[in-house]
Design a protein around this motif. Structure first.
Motif, PDB file in Angstrom:
ATOM      1  N   MET A 193       0.843  -1.194   0.000  1.00 27.06           N
ATOM      2  CA  MET A 193       0.000   0.000   0.000  1.00 27.06           C
ATOM      3  C   MET A 193       0.876   1.241   0.000  1.00 27.06           C
ATOM      4  O   MET A 193       2.104   1.153   0.152  1.00 27.06           O
ATOM      5  CB  MET A 193      -0.907   0.013   1.236  1.00 27.06           C
ATOM      6  CG  MET A 193      -0.139   0.050   2.563  1.00 27.06           C
ATOM      7  SD  MET A 193      -1.226   0.262   3.982  1.00 27.06           S
ATOM      8  CE  MET A 193      -2.266  -1.192   3.840  1.00 27.06           C
ATOM      9  N   THR A 194       0.249   2.384  -0.186  1.00 24.96           N
ATOM     10  CA  THR A 194       0.959   3.651  -0.080  1.00 24.96           C
ATOM     11  C   THR A 194       0.355   4.440   1.072  1.00 24.96           C
ATOM     12  O   THR A 194      -0.810   4.852   1.001  1.00 24.96           O
ATOM     13  CB  THR A 194       0.843   4.475  -1.372  1.00 24.96           C
ATOM     14  OG1 THR A 194       1.404   3.715  -2.457  1.00 24.96           O
ATOM     15  CG2 THR A 194       1.594   5.797  -1.241  1.00 24.96           C
ATOM     16  N   VAL A 195       1.109   4.587   2.127  1.00 22.76           N
ATOM     17  CA  VAL A 195       0.627   5.282   3.314  1.00 22.76           C
ATOM     18  C   VAL A 195       0.513   6.782   3.024  1.00 22.76           C
ATOM     19  O   VAL A 195       1.409   7.375   2.412  1.00 22.76           O
ATOM     20  CB  VAL A 195       1.586   5.057   4.506  1.00 22.76           C
ATOM     21  CG1 VAL A 195       1.202   5.937   5.688  1.00 22.76           C
ATOM     22  CG2 VAL A 195       1.590   3.587   4.905  1.00 22.76           C
ATOM     23  N   ASP A 196      -0.594   7.370   3.442  1.00 23.88           N
ATOM     24  CA  ASP A 196      -0.766   8.817   3.334  1.00 23.88           C
ATOM     25  C   ASP A 196       0.061   9.477   4.437  1.00 23.88           C
ATOM     26  O   ASP A 196      -0.324   9.452   5.612  1.00 23.88           O
ATOM     27  CB  ASP A 196      -2.249   9.183   3.492  1.00 23.88           C
ATOM     28  CG  ASP A 196      -2.479  10.697   3.443  1.00 23.88           C
ATOM     29  OD1 ASP A 196      -1.519  11.440   3.128  1.00 23.88           O
ATOM     30  OD2 ASP A 196      -3.608  11.128   3.748  1.00 23.88           O
ATOM     31  N   GLN A 197       1.193  10.072   4.072  1.00 25.68           N
ATOM     32  CA  GLN A 197       2.090  10.636   5.074  1.00 25.68           C
ATOM     33  C   GLN A 197       1.579  11.941   5.670  1.00 25.68           C
ATOM     34  O   GLN A 197       2.201  12.510   6.564  1.00 25.68           O
ATOM     35  CB  GLN A 197       3.485  10.818   4.476  1.00 25.68           C
ATOM     36  CG  GLN A 197       4.129   9.476   4.122  1.00 25.68           C
ATOM     37  CD  GLN A 197       5.569   9.610   3.692  1.00 25.68           C
ATOM     38  OE1 GLN A 197       6.263  10.557   4.053  1.00 25.68           O
ATOM     39  NE2 GLN A 197       6.054   8.649   2.917  1.00 25.68           N
ATOM     40  N   GLN A 198       0.425  12.412   5.157  1.00 23.88           N
ATOM     41  CA  GLN A 198      -0.193  13.605   5.744  1.00 23.88           C
ATOM     42  C   GLN A 198      -1.247  13.238   6.793  1.00 23.88           C
ATOM     43  O   GLN A 198      -1.823  14.129   7.421  1.00 23.88           O
ATOM     44  CB  GLN A 198      -0.858  14.441   4.635  1.00 23.88           C
ATOM     45  CG  GLN A 198       0.102  14.916   3.561  1.00 23.88           C
ATOM     46  CD  GLN A 198       1.167  15.848   4.112  1.00 23.88           C
ATOM     47  OE1 GLN A 198       0.883  16.687   4.950  1.00 23.88           O
ATOM     48  NE2 GLN A 198       2.390  15.692   3.648  1.00 23.88           N
ATOM     49  N   SER A 199      -1.500  11.950   6.978  1.00 19.90           N
ATOM     50  CA  SER A 199      -2.546  11.522   7.904  1.00 19.90           C
ATOM     51  C   SER A 199      -2.113  11.688   9.354  1.00 19.90           C
ATOM     52  O   SER A 199      -0.923  11.806   9.670  1.00 19.90           O
ATOM     53  CB  SER A 199      -2.914  10.057   7.651  1.00 19.90           C
ATOM     54  OG  SER A 199      -1.830   9.203   8.029  1.00 19.90           O
ATOM     55  N   LEU A 200      -3.100  11.666  10.245  1.00 24.27           N
ATOM     56  CA  LEU A 200      -2.828  11.813  11.679  1.00 24.27           C
ATOM     57  C   LEU A 200      -1.970  10.667  12.196  1.00 24.27           C
ATOM     58  O   LEU A 200      -1.028  10.883  12.963  1.00 24.27           O
ATOM     59  CB  LEU A 200      -4.149  11.879  12.452  1.00 24.27           C
ATOM     60  CG  LEU A 200      -4.041  12.019  13.974  1.00 24.27           C
ATOM     61  CD1 LEU A 200      -3.279  13.291  14.350  1.00 24.27           C
ATOM     62  CD2 LEU A 200      -5.428  12.025  14.606  1.00 24.27           C
ATOM     63  N   ASN A 201      -2.275   9.439  11.781  1.00 24.19           N
ATOM     64  CA  ASN A 201      -1.491   8.298  12.265  1.00 24.19           C
ATOM     65  C   ASN A 201      -0.072   8.302  11.709  1.00 24.19           C
ATOM     66  O   ASN A 201       0.851   7.825  12.364  1.00 24.19           O
ATOM     67  CB  ASN A 201      -2.196   6.978  11.931  1.00 24.19           C
ATOM     68  CG  ASN A 201      -3.235   6.604  12.976  1.00 24.19           C
ATOM     69  OD1 ASN A 201      -3.008   6.786  14.167  1.00 24.19           O
ATOM     70  ND2 ASN A 201      -4.380   6.117  12.531  1.00 24.19           N
TER      71      ASN A 201
END
Length: 282
Positions: A193-201
């Motif tokens: 997957m590609t993690v959303d690096q702008q997310s809270l987690n």
């Protein structure tokens, strides 16, 4: 404080009331003064005390090479970072900033382009520091009348990151940034997957890794008295544990140390949260 030696019109080597050697900086501070003269501390714009392993003469020569205006501008930038990021304004932050500003201005005047290989990683991992760096460029322009390139904000952000962990030079901050970027790549590859690096987690994951670096540097890794929680994490998130083991290898190579079992387990927990969040938003 009492003057020991006049370095130039703007700087003197002095000793304070408790016998500490220091360098006092201020416009015209050394003009007409001589050794033995008393000097009011308030007369100086900035006062620098040599760190434990720093030679006072070396510090004096180093400061003498930095224009006074750059030192004052660095003090303003450090104060801004204190307001925006909660950093402690100290000479450990001011001096490297002043040196960087002086060199950046010199590079720009000579038309030498700067290289910022971690610009993308910094924008993803340290958005608050980068925003403060951009704001600082405006402050520098007003203070020094010099418009530095926008990407100089990346270098300023790295100074702010480095100051949070009180390590000399920017090498550790750059190394940490590279390892964190690699950690995200490991998660992406392991789980497809590609993690959303702008997310809270993602922000929480970065914060955890940054403080892990800090704990390792201070010799205070997590080590629980009871292994029940660690065992529960391992049983509940086996895939995250495998991923954490891969990141552990990167960290141990970068930090030249061994992580405790508890640190790896908590790292796995943060990986599990990161993956769960990414899965929910597919």
């Amino acid at each position: 404080m009492r003057i020991k030696r006049v370095l130039n019109n703007n700087a003197v080597l002095a000793v304070d009331d408790v016998g500490r050697d220091l360098v006092a900086i201020g416009r015209g501070l050394g003009h007409g003064r001589k050794p033995g003269d008393e000097l009011d501390r308030d007369a100086a714009d900035q006062v620098f005390v040599a760190a434990e392993n720093t030679n006072m003469e070396r510090l004096a020569r180093f400061l003498d090479d930095i224009p006074l205006d750059c030192l004052n501008a660095a003090g303003e930038v450090a104060a801004l970072a204190g307001e925006r990021l909660g950093l402690r304004v100290s000479q450990a932050l001011v001096v490297p900033l002043a040196d960087h500003l002086s060199f950046a201005i010199e590079r720009q005047q000579e038309g030498i382009p700067a290289q910022f290989p971690l610009a993308w990683e910094v924008s993803q991992l340290y958005p608050k520091e980068l925003a403060t760096g951009r704001e600082a460029l405006g402050l520098v322009q007003r203070s020094l009348g010099v418009t530095l390139r926008d990407d100089e904000a990346v270098a300023l952000a790295m100074h702010f990151v480095n100051a949070q962990f009180a390590t000399p030079g920017m090498e550790k901050a750059m190394q940490m940034t590279g390892v964190i970027a690699q950690a995200f790549a490991v998660v992406d590859t392991t789980f497809g997957m590609t993690v959303d690096q702008q997310s809270l987690n993602a922000a929480r994951f970065v914060t955890h890794l940054r403080y892990l670096f800090s704990r390792v540097a201070s010799g205070k890794q997590i080590s629980e008295k009871s292994s029940a929680l660690v065992d529960a994490i391992i049983q509940s998130h086996p895939e995250a544990v495998v991923c954490a083991a891969k990141i552990q290898y990167l960290l141990e190579m970068g930090l030249d140390t061994s992580l405790t079992r508890d640190e790896v387990a908590y790292l796995a927990l943060h990986v599990a949260r990161l993956v769960a969040d990414a899965s929910e938003h597919r």
